[in-house]
Write a protein that holds these residues in place. Structure first.
Motif, short mmCIF file in Angstrom:
data_model
loop_
_atom_site.label_atom_id
_atom_site.label_comp_id
_atom_site.label_asym_id
_atom_site.label_seq_id
_atom_site.Cartn_x
_atom_site.Cartn_y
_atom_site.Cartn_z
N GLU A 141 0.82 -1.21 0.00
CA GLU A 141 0.00 0.00 0.00
C GLU A 141 0.85 1.27 0.00
N LEU A 142 2.17 1.10 -0.09
CA LEU A 142 3.13 2.21 -0.10
C LEU A 142 2.99 3.07 1.16
N MET A 143 2.85 2.37 2.29
CA MET A 143 2.77 2.99 3.60
C MET A 143 3.90 2.48 4.48
N PRO A 144 4.25 3.23 5.53
CA PRO A 144 5.22 2.70 6.49
C PRO A 144 4.73 1.41 7.13
N THR A 145 5.63 0.48 7.37
CA THR A 145 5.26 -0.84 7.88
C THR A 145 4.54 -0.80 9.22
N PRO A 146 5.02 -0.06 10.23
CA PRO A 146 4.36 -0.14 11.54
C PRO A 146 2.90 0.28 11.52
N ILE A 147 2.57 1.38 10.84
CA ILE A 147 1.18 1.82 10.81
C ILE A 147 0.34 0.92 9.92
N ALA A 148 0.90 0.45 8.81
CA ALA A 148 0.14 -0.45 7.93
C ALA A 148 -0.25 -1.72 8.66
N PHE A 149 0.68 -2.31 9.40
CA PHE A 149 0.39 -3.54 10.13
C PHE A 149 -0.57 -3.29 11.29
N SER A 150 -0.43 -2.15 11.95
CA SER A 150 -1.34 -1.82 13.05
C SER A 150 -2.78 -1.73 12.54
N HIS A 151 -2.97 -1.08 11.40
CA HIS A 151 -4.30 -1.00 10.80
C HIS A 151 -4.83 -2.38 10.41
N ARG A 152 -3.95 -3.20 9.82
CA ARG A 152 -4.38 -4.54 9.39
C ARG A 152 -4.89 -5.36 10.57
N LEU A 153 -4.19 -5.29 11.68
CA LEU A 153 -4.59 -6.08 12.85
C LEU A 153 -5.97 -5.67 13.35
N LEU A 154 -6.20 -4.37 13.47
CA LEU A 154 -7.51 -3.94 13.96
C LEU A 154 -8.61 -4.19 12.94
N GLY A 155 -8.27 -4.08 11.66
CA GLY A 155 -9.26 -4.42 10.64
C GLY A 155 -9.72 -5.86 10.76
N ARG A 156 -8.76 -6.76 10.98
CA ARG A 156 -9.11 -8.17 11.12
C ARG A 156 -9.91 -8.42 12.40
N LEU A 157 -9.50 -7.81 13.50
CA LEU A 157 -10.23 -8.00 14.76
C LEU A 157 -11.64 -7.43 14.68
N THR A 158 -11.82 -6.35 13.94
CA THR A 158 -13.17 -5.81 13.74
C THR A 158 -14.04 -6.80 12.99
N GLU A 159 -13.47 -7.44 11.96
CA GLU A 159 -14.21 -8.47 11.22
C GLU A 159 -14.63 -9.60 12.16
N LEU A 160 -13.71 -10.06 12.97
CA LEU A 160 -14.00 -11.18 13.86
C LEU A 160 -15.02 -10.80 14.92
N ARG A 161 -15.01 -9.54 15.35
CA ARG A 161 -16.01 -9.09 16.32
C ARG A 161 -17.39 -9.00 15.67
N LYS A 162 -17.45 -8.42 14.49
CA LYS A 162 -18.75 -8.15 13.88
C LYS A 162 -19.41 -9.41 13.31
N ASN A 163 -18.59 -10.37 12.87
CA ASN A 163 -19.20 -11.62 12.41
C ASN A 163 -19.32 -12.65 13.53
N LYS A 164 -18.93 -12.20 14.76
CA LYS A 164 -19.11 -12.98 15.99
C LYS A 164 -18.28 -14.26 16.04
N GLU A 165 -17.19 -14.30 15.25
CA GLU A 165 -16.26 -15.43 15.37
C GLU A 165 -15.55 -15.41 16.72
N ILE A 166 -15.31 -14.20 17.23
CA ILE A 166 -14.84 -14.06 18.62
C ILE A 166 -15.92 -13.25 19.32
N GLY A 167 -16.85 -13.93 19.91
CA GLY A 167 -18.07 -13.29 20.38
C GLY A 167 -17.92 -12.40 21.59
N TYR A 168 -16.80 -12.50 22.29
CA TYR A 168 -16.64 -11.71 23.51
C TYR A 168 -15.98 -10.35 23.27
N LEU A 169 -15.61 -10.05 22.03
CA LEU A 169 -14.98 -8.77 21.76
C LEU A 169 -15.99 -7.63 21.79
#
Length: 399
Positions: A141-169
Protein backbone atom coordinates in the motif's frame (compact mmCIF):
# COMPACT_ATOMS: atom_id res chain seq x y z
CA UNK A 1 19.00 16.22 1.91
CA UNK A 2 17.59 13.91 4.61
CA UNK A 3 19.03 10.43 4.96
CA UNK A 4 17.36 7.19 6.05
CA UNK A 5 18.34 5.97 9.50
CA UNK A 6 20.19 2.68 9.40
CA UNK A 7 19.43 0.45 12.40
CA UNK A 8 16.54 1.34 14.68
CA UNK A 9 13.12 0.23 15.98
CA UNK A 10 10.08 2.30 15.05
CA UNK A 11 6.62 1.94 16.61
CA UNK A 12 3.17 3.03 15.42
CA UNK A 13 -0.31 2.53 16.80
CA UNK A 14 -3.85 2.34 15.44
CA UNK A 15 -7.16 2.64 17.25
CA UNK A 16 -10.41 0.85 16.46
CA UNK A 17 -13.77 2.25 15.43
CA UNK A 18 -15.06 1.99 19.00
CA UNK A 19 -12.31 4.18 20.48
CA UNK A 20 -13.95 7.36 21.85
CA UNK A 21 -11.98 9.70 19.57
CA UNK A 22 -12.83 7.54 16.55
CA UNK A 23 -16.52 7.54 17.50
CA UNK A 24 -16.28 11.31 17.25
CA UNK A 25 -14.43 11.27 13.92
CA UNK A 26 -17.04 8.96 12.40
CA UNK A 27 -19.99 11.05 13.59
CA UNK A 28 -18.37 14.25 12.27
CA UNK A 29 -17.69 12.66 8.89
CA UNK A 30 -21.17 11.12 8.71
CA UNK A 31 -22.61 14.62 9.16
CA UNK A 32 -20.27 15.85 6.40
CA UNK A 33 -21.43 13.05 4.08
CA UNK A 34 -25.08 13.99 4.72
CA UNK A 35 -24.37 17.64 3.92
CA UNK A 36 -22.47 16.94 0.69
CA UNK A 37 -25.15 14.48 -0.46
CA UNK A 38 -27.69 17.31 -0.46
CA UNK A 39 -25.38 20.22 -1.28
CA UNK A 40 -21.92 19.56 -2.81
CA UNK A 41 -21.03 23.19 -2.09
CA UNK A 42 -21.72 22.85 1.64
CA UNK A 43 -19.22 24.38 4.04
CA UNK A 44 -18.76 22.02 6.97
CA UNK A 45 -16.61 22.18 10.08
CA UNK A 46 -18.34 19.70 12.36
CA UNK A 47 -16.81 18.73 15.69
CA UNK A 48 -18.04 15.98 18.00
CA UNK A 49 -17.40 15.35 21.67
CA UNK A 50 -18.47 12.25 23.61
CA UNK A 51 -18.35 11.44 27.30
CA UNK A 52 -19.99 8.89 29.58
CA UNK A 53 -23.63 9.55 28.65
CA UNK A 54 -23.44 12.42 26.14
CA UNK A 55 -22.77 13.22 22.48
CA UNK A 56 -22.30 16.86 21.51
CA UNK A 57 -22.02 18.30 17.99
CA UNK A 58 -20.61 21.77 17.57
CA UNK A 59 -19.05 23.83 14.82
CA UNK A 60 -19.93 25.75 11.69
CA UNK A 61 -22.06 24.45 8.82
CA UNK A 62 -23.62 26.32 5.90
CA UNK A 63 -25.63 23.91 3.75
CA UNK A 64 -28.67 24.12 1.50
CA UNK A 65 -31.27 21.80 2.98
CA UNK A 66 -29.66 21.89 6.42
CA UNK A 67 -33.10 21.85 8.05
CA UNK A 68 -33.65 18.33 6.66
CA UNK A 69 -30.49 16.87 8.19
CA UNK A 70 -31.11 15.18 11.53
CA UNK A 71 -27.73 15.19 13.25
CA UNK A 72 -29.05 13.37 16.30
CA UNK A 73 -30.32 10.53 14.13
CA UNK A 74 -26.94 10.40 12.37
CA UNK A 75 -25.07 10.24 15.67
CA UNK A 76 -27.23 7.42 17.03
CA UNK A 77 -26.94 5.45 13.80
CA UNK A 78 -23.13 5.72 13.76
CA UNK A 79 -22.89 4.62 17.40
CA UNK A 80 -25.16 1.65 16.67
CA UNK A 81 -23.24 0.58 13.55
CA UNK A 82 -19.94 0.67 15.45
CA UNK A 83 -21.36 -1.91 17.83
CA UNK A 84 -22.50 0.12 20.82
CA UNK A 85 -25.97 -1.34 20.49
CA UNK A 86 -26.95 -2.84 23.84
CA UNK A 87 -27.12 -1.68 27.43
CA UNK A 88 -24.45 -4.05 28.76
CA UNK A 89 -21.91 -1.68 27.20
CA UNK A 90 -23.27 1.16 29.41
CA UNK A 91 -22.90 3.59 26.49
CA UNK A 92 -25.08 2.64 23.51
CA UNK A 93 -27.16 4.21 20.77
CA UNK A 94 -30.27 4.69 22.90
CA UNK A 95 -28.57 5.75 26.11
CA UNK A 96 -26.86 9.06 25.52
CA UNK A 97 -28.05 12.64 25.78
CA UNK A 98 -27.59 14.55 22.52
CA UNK A 99 -26.78 18.25 22.19
CA UNK A 100 -26.17 20.31 19.04
CA UNK A 101 -24.42 23.68 19.01
CA UNK A 102 -23.89 24.12 15.26
CA UNK A 103 -24.12 27.50 13.52
CA UNK A 104 -23.28 28.94 10.10
CA UNK A 105 -19.81 29.53 8.70
CA UNK A 106 -18.24 32.92 9.32
CA UNK A 107 -18.73 35.21 6.28
CA UNK A 108 -15.10 36.32 6.63
CA UNK A 109 -13.97 32.75 5.93
CA UNK A 110 -16.64 32.15 3.30
CA UNK A 111 -15.55 35.07 1.12
CA UNK A 112 -12.00 33.72 1.03
CA UNK A 113 -12.96 30.26 -0.15
CA UNK A 114 -15.82 31.14 -2.50
CA UNK A 115 -14.81 31.94 -6.06
CA UNK A 116 -15.03 35.64 -6.86
CA UNK A 117 -15.99 36.80 -3.36
CA UNK A 118 -12.66 37.59 -1.67
CA UNK A 119 -9.61 39.61 -2.63
CA UNK A 120 -8.78 37.08 -5.35
CA UNK A 121 -10.92 35.73 -8.18
CA UNK A 122 -9.98 32.08 -7.67
CA UNK A 123 -11.22 29.91 -4.82
CA UNK A 124 -8.67 30.31 -2.07
CA UNK A 125 -7.41 27.99 0.61
CA UNK A 126 -9.78 27.57 3.57
CA UNK A 127 -6.99 28.25 6.04
CA UNK A 128 -3.30 28.95 6.32
CA UNK A 129 -0.90 26.19 7.27
CA UNK A 130 1.26 23.41 5.93
CA UNK A 131 0.27 19.88 4.99
CA UNK A 132 2.36 16.78 4.38
CA UNK A 133 2.03 13.68 2.24
CA UNK A 134 4.25 10.61 2.47
CA UNK A 135 4.80 7.30 0.70
CA UNK A 136 7.25 4.43 1.05
CA UNK A 137 7.81 1.33 -1.07
CA UNK A 138 8.16 -0.94 1.99
CA UNK A 139 4.56 -2.24 1.84
CA UNK A 140 2.16 -2.96 -1.06
CA UNK A 141 0.00 0.00 0.00
CA UNK A 142 3.13 2.21 -0.10
CA UNK A 143 2.77 2.99 3.60
CA UNK A 144 5.22 2.70 6.49
CA UNK A 145 5.26 -0.84 7.88
CA UNK A 146 4.36 -0.14 11.54
CA UNK A 147 1.18 1.82 10.81
CA UNK A 148 0.14 -0.45 7.93
CA UNK A 149 0.39 -3.54 10.13
CA UNK A 150 -1.34 -1.82 13.05
CA UNK A 151 -4.30 -1.00 10.80
CA UNK A 152 -4.38 -4.54 9.39
CA UNK A 153 -4.59 -6.08 12.85
CA UNK A 154 -7.51 -3.94 13.96
CA UNK A 155 -9.26 -4.42 10.64
CA UNK A 156 -9.11 -8.17 11.12
CA UNK A 157 -10.23 -8.00 14.76
CA UNK A 158 -13.17 -5.81 13.74
CA UNK A 159 -14.21 -8.47 11.22
CA UNK A 160 -14.00 -11.18 13.86
CA UNK A 161 -16.01 -9.09 16.32
CA UNK A 162 -18.75 -8.15 13.88
CA UNK A 163 -19.20 -11.62 12.41
CA UNK A 164 -19.11 -12.98 15.99
CA UNK A 165 -16.26 -15.43 15.37
CA UNK A 166 -14.84 -14.06 18.62
CA UNK A 167 -18.07 -13.29 20.38
CA UNK A 168 -16.64 -11.71 23.51
CA UNK A 169 -14.98 -8.77 21.76
CA UNK A 170 -16.39 -5.29 22.40
CA UNK A 171 -15.94 -2.21 20.16
CA UNK A 172 -13.07 -0.29 21.82
CA UNK A 173 -9.58 -1.38 20.75
CA UNK A 174 -5.97 -0.34 20.12
CA UNK A 175 -3.06 -1.97 18.35
CA UNK A 176 0.65 -1.16 18.29
CA UNK A 177 3.45 -2.61 16.19
CA UNK A 178 7.22 -2.17 16.62
CA UNK A 179 9.47 -2.85 13.62
CA UNK A 180 13.24 -3.18 13.51
CA UNK A 181 14.80 -1.51 10.47
CA UNK A 182 18.24 -2.44 9.18
CA UNK A 183 19.79 -0.14 6.58
CA UNK A 184 16.43 1.50 6.15
CA UNK A 185 14.51 -1.72 5.43
CA UNK A 186 12.01 -3.46 7.76
CA UNK A 187 13.60 -6.70 8.95
CA UNK A 188 11.60 -7.98 11.92
CA UNK A 189 8.66 -7.31 14.21
CA UNK A 190 9.97 -6.83 17.71
CA UNK A 191 6.68 -6.29 19.56
CA UNK A 192 2.92 -6.38 18.99
CA UNK A 193 0.47 -4.86 21.45
CA UNK A 194 -3.29 -5.41 21.40
CA UNK A 195 -5.58 -3.77 23.93
CA UNK A 196 -9.12 -4.89 23.15
CA UNK A 197 -12.29 -4.33 25.13
CA UNK A 198 -13.99 -7.62 25.98
CA UNK A 199 -16.78 -9.20 27.98
CA UNK A 200 -15.80 -10.75 31.29
CA UNK A 201 -13.80 -13.68 29.92
CA UNK A 202 -10.88 -15.67 31.29
CA UNK A 203 -7.69 -13.74 30.52
CA UNK A 204 -5.80 -16.78 29.23
CA UNK A 205 -8.52 -17.34 26.65
CA UNK A 206 -8.26 -13.75 25.45
CA UNK A 207 -4.47 -13.93 25.31
CA UNK A 208 -4.48 -17.22 23.39
CA UNK A 209 -7.17 -16.16 20.89
CA UNK A 210 -5.81 -12.69 20.09
CA UNK A 211 -2.20 -13.85 19.87
CA UNK A 212 -3.34 -16.46 17.34
CA UNK A 213 -5.13 -13.78 15.29
CA UNK A 214 -2.01 -11.59 15.29
CA UNK A 215 0.23 -14.44 14.18
CA UNK A 216 -2.16 -15.51 11.45
CA UNK A 217 -2.36 -11.95 10.13
CA UNK A 218 1.35 -11.17 10.35
CA UNK A 219 2.92 -14.52 9.38
CA UNK A 220 2.66 -13.81 5.63
CA UNK A 221 4.79 -10.68 6.05
CA UNK A 222 7.87 -12.76 6.84
CA UNK A 223 8.77 -10.38 9.66
CA UNK A 224 7.60 -12.45 12.62
CA UNK A 225 10.43 -14.16 14.49
CA UNK A 226 10.82 -16.28 17.57
CA UNK A 227 11.87 -13.09 19.35
CA UNK A 228 8.66 -11.18 18.60
CA UNK A 229 6.91 -10.28 21.85
CA UNK A 230 3.13 -10.16 22.16
CA UNK A 231 1.36 -8.04 24.76
CA UNK A 232 -2.36 -8.78 24.88
CA UNK A 233 -4.48 -6.60 27.20
CA UNK A 234 -1.37 -5.98 29.28
CA UNK A 235 -3.29 -4.48 32.24
CA UNK A 236 -5.01 -7.85 32.65
CA UNK A 237 -8.57 -6.65 31.93
CA UNK A 238 -10.27 -4.26 29.52
CA UNK A 239 -14.03 -4.44 30.11
CA UNK A 240 -15.12 -0.84 30.57
CA UNK A 241 -14.35 1.08 27.39
CA UNK A 242 -15.60 3.48 24.79
CA UNK A 243 -17.18 6.81 25.69
CA UNK A 244 -18.48 5.40 28.98
CA UNK A 245 -14.91 5.05 30.24
CA UNK A 246 -13.12 7.88 28.40
CA UNK A 247 -14.09 11.15 26.75
CA UNK A 248 -13.45 11.61 23.04
CA UNK A 249 -13.04 14.47 20.58
CA UNK A 250 -12.86 14.83 16.82
CA UNK A 251 -9.34 15.16 15.48
CA UNK A 252 -7.32 13.76 18.38
CA UNK A 253 -5.80 10.86 16.43
CA UNK A 254 -3.98 12.75 13.68
CA UNK A 255 -0.93 10.46 13.76
CA UNK A 256 -3.10 7.33 13.57
CA UNK A 257 -4.93 8.98 10.66
CA UNK A 258 -1.73 9.59 8.69
CA UNK A 259 1.62 7.77 8.80
CA UNK A 260 2.03 6.59 12.37
CA UNK A 261 4.63 9.21 13.23
CA UNK A 262 6.82 8.59 10.20
CA UNK A 263 7.69 11.87 8.54
CA UNK A 264 6.25 15.25 9.49
CA UNK A 265 2.69 16.40 10.27
CA UNK A 266 1.27 19.86 9.72
CA UNK A 267 -0.96 19.61 12.79
CA UNK A 268 -4.37 19.83 11.11
CA UNK A 269 -7.06 17.22 11.67
CA UNK A 270 -9.25 15.84 8.88
CA UNK A 271 -12.63 14.57 10.02
CA UNK A 272 -15.70 16.78 9.87
CA UNK A 273 -14.14 19.20 7.35
CA UNK A 274 -15.39 19.75 3.81
CA UNK A 275 -12.73 19.76 1.06
CA UNK A 276 -12.43 23.56 0.92
CA UNK A 277 -10.36 23.09 4.08
CA UNK A 278 -6.83 22.43 2.82
CA UNK A 279 -6.00 20.78 6.15
CA UNK A 280 -7.82 17.85 4.60
CA UNK A 281 -7.82 18.19 0.82
CA UNK A 282 -4.20 19.30 0.43
CA UNK A 283 -2.99 16.55 2.78
CA UNK A 284 -4.82 14.07 0.56
CA UNK A 285 -3.28 15.62 -2.54
CA UNK A 286 0.21 15.63 -1.06
CA UNK A 287 -0.18 11.89 -0.38
CA UNK A 288 -1.42 11.51 -3.98
CA UNK A 289 1.74 13.17 -5.29
CA UNK A 290 4.10 11.31 -2.96
CA UNK A 291 2.52 7.94 -3.75
CA UNK A 292 2.76 8.51 -7.49
CA UNK A 293 6.42 9.49 -7.17
CA UNK A 294 7.15 6.20 -5.39
CA UNK A 295 4.88 4.20 -7.72
CA UNK A 296 6.79 5.67 -10.68
CA UNK A 297 10.03 4.30 -9.24
CA UNK A 298 11.46 7.80 -8.84
CA UNK A 299 12.16 7.28 -5.14
CA UNK A 300 11.89 4.62 -2.47
CA UNK A 301 10.41 7.19 -0.07
CA UNK A 302 8.94 10.62 -0.66
CA UNK A 303 7.55 13.35 1.54
CA UNK A 304 5.75 16.38 0.14
CA UNK A 305 5.12 19.57 2.09
CA UNK A 306 2.73 22.20 0.74
CA UNK A 307 1.85 25.50 2.43
CA UNK A 308 -1.02 27.98 1.95
CA UNK A 309 -2.32 31.38 3.00
CA UNK A 310 -6.04 31.64 3.72
CA UNK A 311 -7.97 32.98 0.75
CA UNK A 312 -5.08 32.49 -1.70
CA UNK A 313 -5.26 29.75 -4.32
CA UNK A 314 -1.62 29.21 -5.28
CA UNK A 315 0.44 27.39 -2.64
CA UNK A 316 3.14 29.44 -0.96
CA UNK A 317 5.62 26.60 -1.29
CA UNK A 318 5.99 22.97 -2.33
CA UNK A 319 8.89 21.01 -0.90
CA UNK A 320 10.04 17.50 -1.83
CA UNK A 321 12.24 15.21 0.27
CA UNK A 322 13.13 11.72 -0.95
CA UNK A 323 15.52 11.00 1.94
CA UNK A 324 18.41 10.33 -0.40
CA UNK A 325 16.51 7.69 -2.43
CA UNK A 326 15.51 9.78 -5.46
CA UNK A 327 16.42 8.80 -9.02
CA UNK A 328 16.53 12.51 -9.86
CA UNK A 329 17.20 15.34 -7.43
CA UNK A 330 14.58 16.63 -5.02
CA UNK A 331 14.87 20.04 -6.67
CA UNK A 332 14.00 18.52 -10.05
CA UNK A 333 11.02 16.69 -8.59
CA UNK A 334 9.91 19.92 -6.95
CA UNK A 335 9.99 21.72 -10.30
CA UNK A 336 7.83 19.00 -11.83
CA UNK A 337 5.25 19.41 -9.07
CA UNK A 338 5.33 23.20 -9.31
CA UNK A 339 4.82 23.21 -13.08
CA UNK A 340 1.07 22.37 -12.79
CA UNK A 341 1.47 20.08 -15.81
CA UNK A 342 0.86 16.86 -13.84
CA UNK A 343 -0.33 18.07 -10.45
CA UNK A 344 -2.19 21.28 -9.59
CA UNK A 345 -2.12 22.18 -5.91
CA UNK A 346 -4.71 24.99 -6.09
CA UNK A 347 -7.70 24.10 -3.86
CA UNK A 348 -10.33 24.12 -6.63
CA UNK A 349 -8.11 21.94 -8.83
CA UNK A 350 -7.51 19.48 -6.01
CA UNK A 351 -11.24 19.18 -5.34
CA UNK A 352 -11.94 18.72 -9.06
CA UNK A 353 -9.18 16.17 -9.75
CA UNK A 354 -10.05 13.99 -6.76
CA UNK A 355 -13.82 14.68 -7.04
CA UNK A 356 -13.93 15.45 -3.34
CA UNK A 357 -17.40 17.00 -3.36
CA UNK A 358 -19.07 13.93 -4.86
CA UNK A 359 -17.68 10.76 -3.25
CA UNK A 360 -18.41 7.75 -5.46
CA UNK A 361 -17.75 4.29 -4.05
CA UNK A 362 -16.40 5.78 -0.85
CA UNK A 363 -17.52 8.14 1.88
CA UNK A 364 -15.77 10.47 4.27
CA UNK A 365 -17.02 8.34 7.14
CA UNK A 366 -14.97 5.44 5.77
CA UNK A 367 -11.79 7.51 6.06
CA UNK A 368 -12.35 7.93 9.80
CA UNK A 369 -11.28 4.37 10.72
CA UNK A 370 -8.09 2.48 9.76
CA UNK A 371 -6.36 5.57 8.44
CA UNK A 372 -6.99 8.03 5.65
CA UNK A 373 -4.18 6.55 3.57
CA UNK A 374 -3.28 3.13 2.24
CA UNK A 375 -6.65 1.88 0.96
CA UNK A 376 -7.38 1.78 -2.77
CA UNK A 377 -11.02 2.83 -2.39
CA UNK A 378 -9.96 6.47 -2.07
CA UNK A 379 -9.11 8.60 -5.14
CA UNK A 380 -5.91 10.01 -3.63
CA UNK A 381 -4.58 6.43 -3.42
CA UNK A 382 -4.65 5.94 -7.19
CA UNK A 383 -1.38 5.91 -9.13
CA UNK A 384 -2.55 7.08 -12.54
CA UNK A 385 0.01 9.91 -12.58
CA UNK A 386 3.01 7.61 -12.25
CA UNK A 387 3.63 7.20 -15.98
CA UNK A 388 3.48 10.96 -16.63
CA UNK A 389 5.87 11.53 -13.72
CA UNK A 390 8.30 8.94 -15.04
CA UNK A 391 8.22 10.60 -18.48
CA UNK A 392 8.78 14.06 -17.01
CA UNK A 393 11.71 12.73 -14.98
CA UNK A 394 13.28 11.19 -18.10
CA UNK A 395 13.02 14.54 -19.87
CA UNK A 396 14.62 16.28 -16.90
CA UNK A 397 17.36 13.66 -16.75
CA UNK A 398 18.07 13.97 -20.48
CA UNK A 399 18.30 17.73 -20.18
Amino acid sequence: MSKIKTDHVFTSESVGEGHPDKVCDQISDAVLDACLAGDPEARVACETAVAHDSVVNLGEITCNGWEKIDTEKIARQVVREIGYDHEDLLFWDESFNYISRIHGQSPDISQGVSRGEGLYEEQGAGDQGMMFGYASNETPELMPTPIAFSHRLLGRLTELRKNKEIGYLRPDAKSQVSVRYVKGEPKELTAVVISHQTDEVDYETIKKDLTAVCKEELNPTGLLTGRTKFYINPTGAFILGGPYADAGLTGRKIIVDTYGGVGAHGGGAFSGKDPSKVDRSAAYYARFAAKNIVAAGLAERAEIQVAYAIGVAAPLSINVDTFGTGKITDAELQKILESDEIFDFRPAAIIDQLDLKNPAGWSYQKTAVNGHFGREIFPWEQTGKAEALAHAARVKDAA
